[in-house]
Design a protein around this motif. Structure first.
Motif, short mmCIF file in Angstrom:
data_model
loop_
_atom_site.label_atom_id
_atom_site.label_comp_id
_atom_site.label_asym_id
_atom_site.label_seq_id
_atom_site.Cartn_x
_atom_site.Cartn_y
_atom_site.Cartn_z
N CYS A 203 66.22 51.03 66.94
CA CYS A 203 66.79 49.72 66.64
C CYS A 203 67.89 49.46 67.68
O CYS A 203 68.65 50.37 68.00
N ARG B 235 73.89 48.64 66.29
CA ARG B 235 74.67 49.84 65.99
C ARG B 235 75.57 49.60 64.79
O ARG B 235 76.79 49.83 64.88
N CYS B 236 74.99 49.13 63.70
CA CYS B 236 75.80 48.86 62.51
C CYS B 236 76.49 50.17 62.10
O CYS B 236 75.83 51.22 62.04
N CYS C 293 75.10 52.70 59.36
CA CYS C 293 73.66 52.97 59.33
C CYS C 293 73.27 54.26 60.05
O CYS C 293 73.64 54.47 61.22
N VAL D 121 70.44 54.98 61.17
CA VAL D 121 69.52 54.70 62.28
C VAL D 121 70.31 54.57 63.59
O VAL D 121 69.89 55.05 64.65
N ALA D 122 71.48 53.93 63.50
CA ALA D 122 72.31 53.77 64.69
C ALA D 122 72.75 55.15 65.19
O ALA D 122 72.87 55.38 66.39
N HIS E 104 62.44 50.33 61.82
CA HIS E 104 63.81 50.08 61.35
C HIS E 104 64.12 48.59 61.35
O HIS E 104 64.89 48.09 60.54
N ARG F 100 65.93 41.31 60.44
CA ARG F 100 67.31 40.81 60.47
C ARG F 100 67.30 39.30 60.36
O ARG F 100 66.39 38.63 60.87
N LYS G 221 77.77 44.36 62.01
CA LYS G 221 76.44 43.95 61.57
C LYS G 221 75.82 42.95 62.55
O LYS G 221 74.62 42.96 62.80
S1 SF4 Z 1 71.36 48.29 59.63
FE1 SF4 Z 1 69.40 47.57 60.46
S2 SF4 Z 1 70.01 46.40 62.27
FE2 SF4 Z 1 71.78 47.71 61.77
S3 SF4 Z 1 71.49 49.57 63.01
FE3 SF4 Z 1 70.58 49.93 60.98
S4 SF4 Z 1 68.40 49.46 61.24
FE4 SF4 Z 1 69.50 48.50 62.95
#
Ligand code: SF4
Ligand code: B12
Length: 492
Positions: free
Chosen positions: A196, A199-200, A203, A205-206, A242, A270, A310
Motif C-alpha cells: 500500500c 503510511r497511516c 496500520c 501494513v505501513a 490492502h 480508500r 490517514k
Molecule cells: S490504513 Fe489502509 S491506506 Fe493506510 S497504510 Fe493501512 S492499508 Fe494503507
C-alpha cells in the motif's frame, strides 16, 4: 531436496486460502520441497505438526503469525514442535514478528523472526541454515548471535512475488477453501497487488511495506481468476489487497478484467481513490459487480485524521458514501473509537457521525473498532519507530510473545479493548453496537430470513430515532434469540 514445513496456525473455522504459506511454497519451488499444514482445517494441528517433525525432521519449520488469536495458536504449535524435535529450527514470519521481533525471540520456541515480505528472506535463511551463506547477510532477519538478539537491515520492497504462480491446485484439497458468503456460494480469497502506498501511523501494513505498492499485470489477474472459476468452481472473490484502488490509470486494465469475469467481489478501498474515479471507471466498477468496499473512515475528526497520517477527510467519507450509493456499491465504513486522547468525547462524536452516514445511506455497513496504537517497531540496525505520542504516560506494551498472548493483549491487537477504556465507556460502545446492529442488520448475513431482520428493525426503531442506546436489554434478548449476525465476528 530437503523438506521445509510451512504452517498456518488456526485463526478461524471459516478457512480461506492460506495465501502467506502458499506464497512461500511458490517461492521455494524447485529448491526445497514443502509441505503445508493449515490449522484452520486441522483442529489437532499441534499433534499433527509434532508427528510430522518426528517422522521426518525438516530443514526448518516456518509459521505465519498474525497478532491476536493466531499468536496463541502459534505458540502452542511451536512448543509441540520443539518438544518433538528440539533440533529443528523454528521460524516465525508475518505481522507479529514484523512488529514485535524482540517479543517473538524472547520466546523459548522461536529461533528466527523474519520481518517484512517473506519470499526472498525465507529462501535466504534456508540457504544459510544449509550452510550456503551467512545469517548476517539475510535482510529482514532477527536472530540470536552468542545469546544476543541481532536485527539485520530491513529488506527492500520486492515486486518479485507478483511473478510467482501461487499454486492453488498444489494444495491437497483446494476446494475446501471455497465457502459461502454474501457474495456467492463459493467465495475465494485472493490477493492481486502487493502493499500500500500510504503510511497511516496506526496500520501494520505501513510497517510491513513502508509505503510501497506494486500492481500485477492484467494477464496474471485474468489467468488466476479464470483458474479459480473454471477449475475450482469459485463464483465470487474477496480481494485481500490492502488497498485495491490505486492510481486510476494503472487500475483500469484490472477493472477491465473484473468487468469481463463478472464475479461479485469485495475489496479494501480508500475514500479519496474512489472519489477520484472517472465516469468510465465507475462504469467498469458497475459492470464488474463490485458489491461492497471496505473503507477506513477511522474518525470524523479531521485533526485526528491528520495526526494519524490517514490522508483523507471526513467530508470525503460522506461524499464516498453518496458515490457508492449512486453506483450500487455498499460502503463498509470502519471507525476507530475511543482514541487515548479523548476516549469518551471522540466516541460520542463518532456515534453522531455514524447517524449522519446512516441518514445518507441506510445500507452503509459500519465496523466499530477500538483505536489501539501499534507498539514501537524495531527497525534494522538497532533503530526504532517512535512511540505513539497519544499513549498515556506509564503505558507499556508486553515484551514477550507470551505476554501478547494474554487475553487483554489479544483483545488489544484485535481492536476490541484498550486499558484506557472505562467500564462505562465499554458498556456504552456495547449498547450502541447492539442498537445499531438491530436497527440495520448487516447485508453480509446470509442466514437470517427477511422477517427476522424486519422484526429487529422494528424493535429497535424508537431507540435509534431517540438516540437512546443505554441498556437495550430487550434487543439483546432478541439478538440472542435470532443469533444476530455480527459482521465483525464473521468478517472475511
Ligand atoms: S490504513 Fe489502509 S491506506 Fe493506510 S497504510 Fe493501512 S492499508 Fe494503507
Ligand atoms: C485473510 C485475513 C484474515 C483472515 C485469516 C484467514 C487465514 N487464511 O488465516 C481472518 C478473517 C481470520 C483475519 C483475522 C484478523 N486479522 Co487479518 N487479514 C487478512 C488479510 C485480508 C489477508 C491475509 C493474507 O492472506 N495476505 C496475503 C499474504 C500473501 O500476505 P501476508 O499474510 O502478509 O504474508 C506475507 C508476509 O507477511 C510474510 N509472512 C507471512 N507469514 C510468514 C511466515 C514465514 C515463515 C515467513 C518467513 C514470512 C511470512 O511473507 C508473506 C509473503 O510475502 C490481511 C490483509 C492482507 N492483505 O494481508 C488482514 C490482516 C493481516 N489482518 C489483520 C488483523 C489485525 C487481523 C485481526 C488480528 C484483527 C482484525 N480486526 O481484523 C483478526 C483476528 C480477528 C479474530 N477475532 O480472530 C491486519 C494485520 C495488521 C496487524 N496490525 O497485525 C491485516 C494486515 C489487515 C489490516 N489492514 O489491518 N484476517
Amino acid at each position: 531436496m530437503s523438506q521445509v514445513l510451512l504452517i498456518n496456525p488456526r485463526i478461524t473455522s471459516n478457512a480461506r486460502f492460506p495465501l502467506a504459506v502458499m506464497q512461500l511454497a511458490a517461492a521455494l519451488k524447485g529448491r526445497w520441497s514443502t509441505r503445508i499444514l493449515d490449522g484452520n482445517l486441522d483442529r489437532h494441528l499441534p499433534e499433527t505438526a509434532a508427528a510430522a517433525v518426528r517422522e521426518a525432521p525438516p530443514l526448518a519449520v516456518g509459521l505465519s503469525v498474525m497478532g491476536g488469536p493466531q499468536l496463541v495458536a502459534a505458540l502452542a504449535v511451536s512448543r509441540a514442535i520443539r518438544a518433538a524435535a528440539p533440533q529443528v529450527p523454528i521460524v516465525w514470519g508475518g505481522y507479529f514478528p514484523t512488529l514485535c521481533a524482540d517479543a517473538a525471540l524472547a520466546s523459548d520456541c522461536v529461533d528466527y523472526a523474519l520481518r517484512g515480505q517473506g519470499e526472498e528472506g525465507f529462501a535466504g535463511l534456508l540457504e544459510a541454515l544449509a550452510g550456503g551463506r551467512a545469517l548476517a547477510d539475510v535482510a529482514g532477519l532477527s536472530w540470536r548471535r552468542d545469546g544476543q538478539v541481532v536485527h539485520n537491515a530491513d529488506q527492500p520492497f520486492s515486486t518479485a512475488p507478483l511473478q510467482l504462480d501461487v499454486g492453488f491446485e498444489d494444495l491437497p484439497a483446494p476446494e475446501r477453501y471455497l465457502g459461502p458468503s454474501f457474495l456467492g456460494r463459493r467465495t475465494a480469497g485472493y490477493q492481486a497487488a502487493l502493499g500500500c502506498r500510504y503510511r497511516c501511523s496506526f496500520c501494520g501494513v505501513a510497517a510491513l511495506f513502508r509505503g510501497k505498492t506494486a500492481l500485477p499485470e492484467a494477464e496474471r489477474l485474468s489467468r488466476d481468476l479464470t483458474l479459480l472459476r473454471t477449475r475450482l468452481g469459485a463464483d465470487s472473490v474477496q480481494f485481500y489487497d490492502h488497498n485495491f484502488f490505486d492510481r486510476e490509470v494503472d487500475m483500469q486494465p484490472l477493472l477491465g478484467v473484473l468487468a469481463q469475469q463478472q464475479m461479485p467481489w469485495w475489496c479494501y478501498a480508500r475514500a479519496d481513490a474512489l472519489l477520484g474515479l472517472s465516469a468510465a471507471s465507475w462504469a467498469l466498477v458497475r459492470r464488474s459487480r463490485l458489491r461492497m468496499a471496505y473503507i477506513g473512515a477511522e474518525s470524523p475528526n479531521d485533526s485526528l485524521l491528520r495526526d494519524m497520517r490517514k490522508g483523507t477527510r471526513s467530508d470525503q467519507t460522506l461524499a464516498v458514501v453518496e458515490a457508492c450509493r449512486a453506483n450500487g456499491v455498499i460502503p463498509e465504513l470502519s471507525f476507530m473509537l475511543a482514541p487515548p486522547q479523548d476516549p469518551e468525547g471522540e466516541t460520542e462524536r463518532t456515534f453522531d457521525f455514524i447517524r449522519q452516514v446512516k441518514r445518507l445511506h441506510p445500507g452503509a455497513e459500519i465496523m466499530l473498532h477500538v483505536h489501539t496504537p501499534l507498539p514501537p517497531r524495531r527497525l534494522g540496525e538497532g533503530r526504532w519507530t517512535p512511540r505513539d505520542p497519544a499513549l498515556p504516560r506509564g503505558f507499556s506494551f508486553p515484551d514477550t510473545a507470551d505476554g501478547w498472548a494474554r487475553r487483554e493483549w489479544v483483545d488489544y491487537w484485535c481492536h476490541k479493548d484498550a486499558p484506557w477504556l472505562s467500564d462505562a465507556l465499554r458498556a456504552r460502545i456495547h449498547d450502541f453496537r447492539t442498537v445499531l446492529g438491530c436497527r440495520f442488520p448487516t447485508a453480509t448475513d446470509i442466514r437470517a430470513p427477511a422477517w427476522q431482520k424486519a422484526a429487529l428493525r422494528a424493535a429497535s426503531a424508537w431507540r435509534w430515532h431517540a438516540a437512546r442506546y443505554d441498556g437495550p436489554r430487550e434487543l439483546r434478548w432478541l439478538a440472542q434469540a435470532v443469533k444476530l449476525w455480527d459482521p465483525q465476528r464473521h468478517a472475511l
